[in-house]
Design a protein around this motif. Structure first.
Motif, mmCIF file in Angstrom:
data_model
loop_
_atom_site.group_PDB
_atom_site.id
_atom_site.type_symbol
_atom_site.label_atom_id
_atom_site.label_comp_id
_atom_site.label_asym_id
_atom_site.label_seq_id
_atom_site.Cartn_x
_atom_site.Cartn_y
_atom_site.Cartn_z
ATOM 1 N N ASN A 1 0.740 -1.049 0.092
ATOM 2 C CA ASN A 1 0.074 0.081 0.069
ATOM 3 C C ASN A 1 0.950 1.536 -0.086
ATOM 4 N N LYS A 2 2.122 1.387 0.612
ATOM 5 C CA LYS A 2 2.985 2.495 0.620
ATOM 6 C C LYS A 2 4.130 2.200 -0.472
ATOM 7 N N HIS A 3 4.006 3.301 -1.032
ATOM 8 C CA HIS A 3 5.173 3.543 -2.289
ATOM 9 C C HIS A 3 6.514 3.612 -1.584
ATOM 10 N N LEU A 4 7.438 3.050 -2.288
ATOM 11 C CA LEU A 4 8.607 3.231 -1.940
ATOM 12 C C LEU A 4 9.588 4.312 -2.356
ATOM 13 N N LEU A 5 10.275 4.989 -1.685
ATOM 14 C CA LEU A 5 10.944 6.309 -1.977
ATOM 15 C C LEU A 5 12.484 5.983 -2.480
ATOM 16 N N VAL A 6 12.703 6.619 -3.715
ATOM 17 C CA VAL A 6 14.292 6.538 -3.936
ATOM 18 C C VAL A 6 14.663 8.087 -3.685
ATOM 19 N N PHE A 7 15.363 8.207 -2.682
ATOM 20 C CA PHE A 7 15.821 9.632 -2.228
ATOM 21 C C PHE A 7 16.559 10.310 -3.095
ATOM 22 N N VAL A 8 16.231 11.904 -3.227
ATOM 23 C CA VAL A 8 16.932 12.749 -4.102
ATOM 24 C C VAL A 8 18.326 12.292 -4.109
ATOM 25 N N ASP A 9 19.094 12.175 -3.132
ATOM 26 C CA ASP A 9 20.345 12.329 -2.927
ATOM 27 C C ASP A 9 20.804 11.171 -3.916
ATOM 28 N N ASP A 10 20.103 9.881 -3.847
ATOM 29 C CA ASP A 10 20.558 8.773 -4.901
ATOM 30 C C ASP A 10 20.015 8.890 -6.251
ATOM 31 N N LEU A 11 19.587 10.262 -6.658
ATOM 32 C CA LEU A 11 19.310 10.280 -8.159
ATOM 33 C C LEU A 11 20.362 11.359 -8.651
ATOM 34 N N PRO A 12 20.302 11.330 -10.158
ATOM 35 C CA PRO A 12 21.038 12.485 -10.949
ATOM 36 C C PRO A 12 20.840 13.718 -10.535
ATOM 37 N N LYS A 13 21.738 14.444 -10.629
ATOM 38 C CA LYS A 13 21.695 15.970 -10.226
ATOM 39 C C LYS A 13 20.953 16.731 -11.310
#
Length: 300
Positions: free
Chosen positions: A108-120
């Motif tokens: 039910n709860k979506h999983l977050l990829v935090f901004v620091d783990d994404l391209p700038k």
């Protein structure tokens, strides 16, 4: 779905319950809105909406533990697509410029990829409907997050290619973007690198593209291209130039002496591609260059 180390589900009570665990628990108490489940001395709440039908006292159920929307440790009988110690492709369902990217992990709860783990660069972020290859991790408060897989994990997934793959068309999904290009994993689990010069558009993590294997490396990895093979591309570029001239009374004020930036702006092709296409048309006596213009040769 890839499983690096399939999570062990056991009846052995853990010493402390944590998000990300999948385990057997016993119904200890019932309430109007759900059930308290017990494992040894620890209890966690299972809401009726997260149960697969009515439960009775002392029933044993397999559940996955996560933090609910009020940040409380809770249980669900919906098992995740990717658990702790596993990794796999998850679909992007939402974006937050402040927080990051949200993925559907089957609960039910979506999983977050935090901004620091994404391209700038935000245009390299995935979009809803894309898929990311991720594993699970916990933050300092024990909450579940997703993270892009490491190169070591991709190596465990991948298989080695041989020369038979050269010039084949494949579907592949981007798992990493760098300044020089993008790394992708094909549908058959080959690692592919596409240089920026071989792209027809800027690529983003999670994007799936149809591309061609241009080279098979000695280490079993692939180099790829989103462009047609040169002999085919020359023909397409030549026809593009012909269409341009035919729509303008059979002429254009561009030749093989025209500046590269003008060629790129007008035709979205490199100067070298422009010259090859123009050379093909001139060799076939379909165009000629006169006084700084390229003109279609009229035939009766």
């Amino acid at each position: 779905m890839y499983n690096k180390n399939k999570q062990v589900r056991t009846n052995t009570p853990p010493s402390q319950l944590q998000a990300g665990m999948t385990l057997e628990m016993t119904v200890a108490r019932k309430t109007d809105i759900g059930y308290f489940l017990r494992s040894d001395k620890d209890e966690v709440f299972l809401h009726k909406n997260e149960a697969h039908g009515p439960l009775d006292m002392d029933d044993e159920v397999e559940v996955f533990l996560y933090h609910d929307h009020e940040n409380r440790l809770a249980a669900t009988m919906d098992l995740p697509y990717v658990g702790m110690g596993e990794y796999g492709w998850l679909e992007v369902v939402d974006l937050s410029s402040r927080m990051g990217v949200f993925l559907d992990n089957g609960i039910n709860k979506h999983l977050l990829v935090f901004v620091d783990d994404l391209p700038k660069l935000r245009d390299e972020w995935p979009r809803p409907g894309d898929r990311m290859l991720v594993a699970l991790k916990q933050d300092k408060l024990g909450r579940l997050l997703a993270k892009p897989v490491t190169e070591q994990e991709v190596m465990q997934i991948s298989v080695l290619a041989d020369e038979s793959m050269k010039n084949k068309n494949v579907e592949a999904t981007v798992y990493k973007v760098i300044a020089a290009g993008a790394f992708l994993l094909t549908e058959d689990d080959y690692i592919m690198f596409i240089h920026r010069d071989e792209m027809t558009e800027r690529m983003r993590i999670g994007q799936t593209v149809r591309c061609r294997v241009s080279f098979v490396r000695e280490d079993g990895r692939l180099n790829g291209s989103m462009r047609e093979r040169k002999e085919l591309q020359y023909g397409e570029d030549a026809e593009k130039l012909l269409r341009y001239m035919n729509n303008r009374d059979g002429a254009m004020p561009y030749t093989d002496k025209t500046e590269a930036d003008i060629i790129q702006e007008k035709f979205q092709m490199s100067k070298s591609s422009f010259k090859r296409a123009l050379g093909k048309l001139m060799k076939e006596r379909r165009v000629e260059q006169v006084d700084g213009w390229t003109k279609v040769i009229k035939t009766d």
